[in-house]
Design a protein around this motif. Sequence first.
Motif, PDB file in Angstrom:
ATOM      1  N   MET A   1      32.238 -19.062  12.030  1.00 37.11           N
ATOM      2  CA  MET A   1      31.845 -20.383  12.485  1.00 37.11           C
ATOM      3  C   MET A   1      31.603 -21.244  11.243  1.00 37.11           C
ATOM      4  N   THR A   2      32.081 -22.452  11.303  1.00 34.43           N
ATOM      5  CA  THR A   2      31.898 -23.363  10.174  1.00 34.43           C
ATOM      6  C   THR A   2      30.579 -24.110  10.325  1.00 34.43           C
ATOM      7  N   LYS A   3      30.179 -24.760   9.249  1.00 31.02           N
ATOM      8  CA  LYS A   3      28.943 -25.529   9.262  1.00 31.02           C
ATOM      9  C   LYS A   3      29.008 -26.644  10.297  1.00 31.02           C
ATOM     10  N   LYS A   4      30.154 -27.317  10.363  1.00 31.95           N
ATOM     11  CA  LYS A   4      30.316 -28.429  11.305  1.00 31.95           C
ATOM     12  C   LYS A   4      30.210 -27.940  12.750  1.00 31.95           C
ATOM     13  N   ARG A   9      27.343 -27.223  17.923  1.00 33.34           N
ATOM     14  CA  ARG A   9      26.860 -26.340  18.991  1.00 33.34           C
ATOM     15  C   ARG A   9      25.357 -26.469  19.170  1.00 33.34           C
ATOM     16  N   LEU A  10      24.613 -26.599  18.063  1.00 31.40           N
ATOM     17  CA  LEU A  10      23.169 -26.792  18.196  1.00 31.40           C
ATOM     18  C   LEU A  10      22.861 -28.095  18.923  1.00 31.40           C
ATOM     19  N   MET A  11      23.615 -29.140  18.588  1.00 28.88           N
ATOM     20  CA  MET A  11      23.387 -30.442  19.217  1.00 28.88           C
ATOM     21  C   MET A  11      23.851 -30.435  20.676  1.00 28.88           C
ATOM     22  N   GLY A  12      24.957 -29.769  20.959  1.00 25.02           N
ATOM     23  CA  GLY A  12      25.525 -29.805  22.300  1.00 25.02           C
ATOM     24  C   GLY A  12      24.834 -28.877  23.278  1.00 25.02           C
ATOM     25  N   GLU A  13      24.799 -27.597  22.967  1.00 24.74           N
ATOM     26  CA  GLU A  13      24.273 -26.619  23.906  1.00 24.74           C
ATOM     27  C   GLU A  13      22.748 -26.587  23.936  1.00 24.74           C
ATOM     28  N   LEU A  14      22.128 -26.687  22.779  1.00 27.25           N
ATOM     29  CA  LEU A  14      20.673 -26.544  22.720  1.00 27.25           C
ATOM     30  C   LEU A  14      19.934 -27.870  22.592  1.00 27.25           C
ATOM     31  N   ARG A  15      20.685 -28.970  22.535  1.00 27.53           N
ATOM     32  CA  ARG A  15      20.104 -30.325  22.496  1.00 27.53           C
ATOM     33  C   ARG A  15      19.163 -30.543  21.305  1.00 27.53           C
ATOM     34  N   PRO A  17      18.167 -32.315  17.790  1.00 33.40           N
ATOM     35  CA  PRO A  17      18.514 -33.571  17.111  1.00 33.40           C
ATOM     36  C   PRO A  17      19.425 -33.280  15.912  1.00 33.40           C
ATOM     37  N   ARG A  18      20.224 -34.252  15.532  1.00 38.11           N
ATOM     38  CA  ARG A  18      21.181 -34.067  14.441  1.00 38.11           C
ATOM     39  C   ARG A  18      20.497 -33.650  13.138  1.00 38.11           C
ATOM     40  N   ASN A  19      19.379 -34.274  12.813  1.00 41.43           N
ATOM     41  CA  ASN A  19      18.705 -33.961  11.550  1.00 41.43           C
ATOM     42  C   ASN A  19      18.189 -32.527  11.527  1.00 41.43           C
ATOM     43  N   LYS A  20      17.652 -32.062  12.653  1.00 41.89           N
ATOM     44  CA  LYS A  20      17.158 -30.685  12.700  1.00 41.89           C
ATOM     45  C   LYS A  20      18.309 -29.692  12.596  1.00 41.89           C
ATOM     46  N   ALA A  21      19.435 -30.003  13.247  1.00 36.68           N
ATOM     47  CA  ALA A  21      20.610 -29.127  13.171  1.00 36.68           C
ATOM     48  C   ALA A  21      21.137 -29.055  11.735  1.00 36.68           C
ATOM     49  N   ARG A  22      21.179 -30.184  11.062  1.00 34.05           N
ATOM     50  CA  ARG A  22      21.630 -30.190   9.652  1.00 34.05           C
ATOM     51  C   ARG A  22      20.666 -29.416   8.764  1.00 34.05           C
ATOM     52  N   LEU A  23      19.384 -29.527   9.034  1.00 37.97           N
ATOM     53  CA  LEU A  23      18.379 -28.801   8.259  1.00 37.97           C
ATOM     54  C   LEU A  23      18.584 -27.296   8.408  1.00 37.97           C
ATOM     55  N   LEU A  24      18.829 -26.843   9.634  1.00 39.97           N
ATOM     56  CA  LEU A  24      19.071 -25.418   9.866  1.00 39.97           C
ATOM     57  C   LEU A  24      20.363 -24.964   9.188  1.00 39.97           C
ATOM     58  N   ALA A  25      21.392 -25.809   9.198  1.00 42.02           N
ATOM     59  CA  ALA A  25      22.647 -25.461   8.518  1.00 42.02           C
ATOM     60  C   ALA A  25      22.437 -25.361   7.014  1.00 42.02           C
ATOM     61  N   TYR A  60      22.990 -18.756  14.731  1.00 40.14           N
ATOM     62  CA  TYR A  60      23.076 -19.460  16.009  1.00 40.14           C
ATOM     63  C   TYR A  60      22.608 -18.548  17.139  1.00 40.14           C
ATOM     64  N   SER A  61      23.027 -17.288  17.105  1.00 39.60           N
ATOM     65  CA  SER A  61      22.594 -16.332  18.126  1.00 39.60           C
ATOM     66  C   SER A  61      21.081 -16.159  18.107  1.00 39.60           C
ATOM     67  N   LEU A  62      20.512 -16.072  16.925  1.00 43.06           N
ATOM     68  CA  LEU A  62      19.064 -15.934  16.795  1.00 43.06           C
ATOM     69  C   LEU A  62      18.347 -17.155  17.365  1.00 43.06           C
TER      70      LEU A  62
END
Length: 89
Positions: A1-4, A9-15, A17-25, A60-62
């Motif tokens: 899975m790529t960073k993008k 997937r974090l934004m779509g499936e788990l809703r 926010p973009r900033n939190k998803a980028r922070l996790l990436a 992502y699974s975690l």
Amino acid sequence: MTKKRFIKRLMGELRFPRNKARLLANDIYRWHEISAVNNATWKKIGGKTREIPPTYSGYYSLIKITELSKQLAAQEGESKWNSITKSSS
């Protein structure tokens, strides 16, 4: 899975926010860099141990398991609350 894809997937499936998803990436990237430095150090020393770098799909699974467990705990709490309020009335 790529960073993008991880972020999408974090934004779509788990809703998330973009900033939190980028922070996790970015966490994955930092952990990968740390494991690379550790592996280089152990190789210089002559050790046979290697650290397996984290992956986006594993993280992502975690996150998905953690979010599902939070939802189940919330539902369980609601059912306990409902049983308490129903028995007292």
